[in-house]
Design an enzyme around this catalytic site. Structure first.
Site, short mmCIF file in Angstrom:
data_model
loop_
_atom_site.label_atom_id
_atom_site.label_comp_id
_atom_site.label_asym_id
_atom_site.label_seq_id
_atom_site.Cartn_x
_atom_site.Cartn_y
_atom_site.Cartn_z
N ARG A 1 0.86 -1.17 0.00
CA ARG A 1 0.00 0.00 0.00
C ARG A 1 0.90 1.23 0.00
O ARG A 1 2.03 1.20 0.50
CB ARG A 1 -0.90 0.01 1.23
CG ARG A 1 -1.82 -1.20 1.36
CD ARG A 1 -2.63 -1.11 2.67
NE ARG A 1 -3.57 -2.22 2.80
CZ ARG A 1 -3.32 -3.34 3.47
NH1 ARG A 1 -2.15 -3.51 4.07
NH2 ARG A 1 -4.23 -4.29 3.55
N HIS B 1 -1.98 2.03 -6.15
CA HIS B 1 -2.79 0.87 -5.80
C HIS B 1 -3.02 -0.04 -7.01
O HIS B 1 -3.27 -1.24 -6.85
CB HIS B 1 -4.13 1.31 -5.20
CG HIS B 1 -4.59 0.44 -4.08
ND1 HIS B 1 -3.94 0.38 -2.85
CD2 HIS B 1 -5.62 -0.44 -3.98
CE1 HIS B 1 -4.56 -0.48 -2.06
NE2 HIS B 1 -5.57 -1.00 -2.72
N ARG C 1 -0.37 -2.49 -6.89
CA ARG C 1 -0.69 -3.52 -5.88
C ARG C 1 -1.65 -4.55 -6.47
O ARG C 1 -1.45 -5.76 -6.30
CB ARG C 1 -1.30 -2.85 -4.65
CG ARG C 1 -1.75 -3.80 -3.54
CD ARG C 1 -2.17 -2.98 -2.32
NE ARG C 1 -2.98 -3.72 -1.37
CZ ARG C 1 -2.49 -4.49 -0.38
NH1 ARG C 1 -1.17 -4.63 -0.26
NH2 ARG C 1 -3.29 -5.11 0.47
N TYR D 1 -9.37 -11.25 -6.72
CA TYR D 1 -8.35 -11.42 -7.75
C TYR D 1 -8.53 -12.72 -8.53
O TYR D 1 -7.95 -12.87 -9.61
CB TYR D 1 -6.95 -11.36 -7.12
CG TYR D 1 -6.65 -10.01 -6.54
CD1 TYR D 1 -6.44 -8.90 -7.35
CD2 TYR D 1 -6.63 -9.81 -5.16
CE1 TYR D 1 -6.19 -7.65 -6.81
CE2 TYR D 1 -6.39 -8.56 -4.61
CZ TYR D 1 -6.18 -7.49 -5.45
OH TYR D 1 -5.95 -6.24 -4.92
N LYS E 1 -2.80 -2.40 7.80
CA LYS E 1 -4.06 -2.06 8.44
C LYS E 1 -4.29 -2.96 9.66
O LYS E 1 -3.89 -4.12 9.67
CB LYS E 1 -5.22 -2.23 7.46
CG LYS E 1 -5.24 -1.18 6.34
CD LYS E 1 -6.46 -1.36 5.47
CE LYS E 1 -6.52 -0.27 4.40
NZ LYS E 1 -7.71 -0.45 3.51
N HIS F 1 -4.03 -9.10 3.81
CA HIS F 1 -5.48 -9.10 3.98
C HIS F 1 -5.86 -9.90 5.22
O HIS F 1 -5.38 -11.00 5.43
CB HIS F 1 -6.17 -9.70 2.76
CG HIS F 1 -6.16 -8.80 1.57
ND1 HIS F 1 -6.41 -9.26 0.28
CD2 HIS F 1 -5.95 -7.46 1.46
CE1 HIS F 1 -6.34 -8.24 -0.56
NE2 HIS F 1 -6.07 -7.15 0.13
#
Length: 329
Positions: free
Chosen positions: A171, A271, A274, A306, A202, A297
């Site tokens: 990120r 992004h 990414r 994806y 995150k 994630h």
């Protein structure tokens, strides 16, 4: 006795929570601020503090926003911000019932993330830009009086940004948070010996991602160029022309400019690199769980998007290669 907070105090403390404790990206904080400002504006007529609002107040507010032209995706973002705020307030022991419980925003069609093709990504990563004719300040303003040496160092930096983003799927906030080496105060750093980056993503989730050979070569070149720019005490891996830590916006401007110089027909942002990283690794390996770990994630469902990009890729290969795939005209 529990401290009673005014709306302004509660919002200020929540903003500090998402910035300092959750470490959300600056753009996410701005979006949350906007959503909470919309909440305040929509419920002004009730003369009630935010703590006293009921689900029907928020449902009416969402309906008014929808009638005012806010689309399903925007409404989902707004409602998510409201949920996060009230959830946090409940954790402080100030809320008896969460007024966002049971609320749903209109369904929006799921959009697939935009990713570059392998050829496009490789072309961008292999593109070595000429020295820019101007530098870009932290605020995104252009500065034309930089020396040729500074501009050449910035060109090396910008190429390295692309290589590292595509190599590791970081990120942009994780990228700018990297230090040149690990320390007790580092949020993220590059391990030169192991060729890995350590990042704090995150939800305060740490992960370690390997760095490819091409990206490590670019980083080695940037380490030499960085010495001509960085302030003596600066710990950041990537710095701007004045020697301080690079900003999110500067990274976005650099990537966009490089893509244009490389002749890519699409507008490229960090992004997208990414997404490209995730899609291409999945195409090659088929290992969804590994891609989840590499991206950081929390839930596999986030990574599963994806697989649809992977299917699109396979469908294109099929259409191009199978003798019976194309219908006769």
């Amino acid at each position: 006795m529990q401290e009673l907070l005014t709306d302004a105090q509660a919002l200020a403390r929540y903003r500090q929570h998402i910035q300092v404790e959750r470490r959300l990206a600056a753009r996410s904080v701005i979006m949350i601020d906007d959503a909470l400002a919309r909440l305040q504006a929509q419920v002004q007529s009730t003369s009630l503090p935010l703590l006293s609002l009921q689900p029907y107040h928020l449902r009416s507010a969402l309906a008014r926003l929808h009638a005012g032209g806010l689309g399903p995706r925007s409404l989902a973002i707004v409602l998510s911000a409201w949920r996060g705020f009230y959830r946090w307030w409940g954790q402080q022991g100030k809320l008896i019932a969460n007024p966002t419980d049971g609320l749903k925003s209109p369904k929006a069609p799921k959009l697939l993330p935009k990713a570059l093709s392998v050829d496009q990504a490789v072309a961008l990563a292999e593109f070595h830009p000429p020295s820019p004719t101007e530098a870009i300040t932290r605020q995104g303003k252009r500065q034309r009086n930089a020396s040729p040496g500074v501009l050449q160092a910035l060109a090396v930096r910008d190429h390295t940004l692309v290589e590292l983003l595509y190599s590791c799927g970081l990120r942009v906030a994780e990228l700018v948070g990297l230090d040149i080496q690990g320390s007790a105060h580092a949020i993220g750093w590059l391990d030169w010996d192991d060729a890995t980056v350590h990042v704090l993503g995150k939800g305060q989730k740490r992960r370690q991602v390997p760095v490819g050979k091409a990206a490590m070569q670019a980083l080695s070149e940037w380490r030499q160029a960085r010495a001509t720019l960085a302030k003596p005490e600066e710990t950041a891996l990537f710095v701007h022309q004045r020697g301080g830590r690079i900003s999110d916006n500067q990274v976005r401007l650099a990537i966009k400019r490089l893509a244009q110089q490389a002749g890519l027909a699409t507008s490229v942002h960090p992004h997208m690199l990414r997404h490209s990283f995730a899609s291409h690794v999945l195409q090659s390996s088929g290992d969804l769980r590994a891609v989840q770990e590499l991206l950081g994630h929390a839930h596999i469902s986030t990574t599963q998007i994806y697989t649809q990009l992977d299917f699109q890729h396979l469908a294109k290969v099929y259409d191009a290669a199978h003798p019976r795939a194309q219908r006769k005209k």
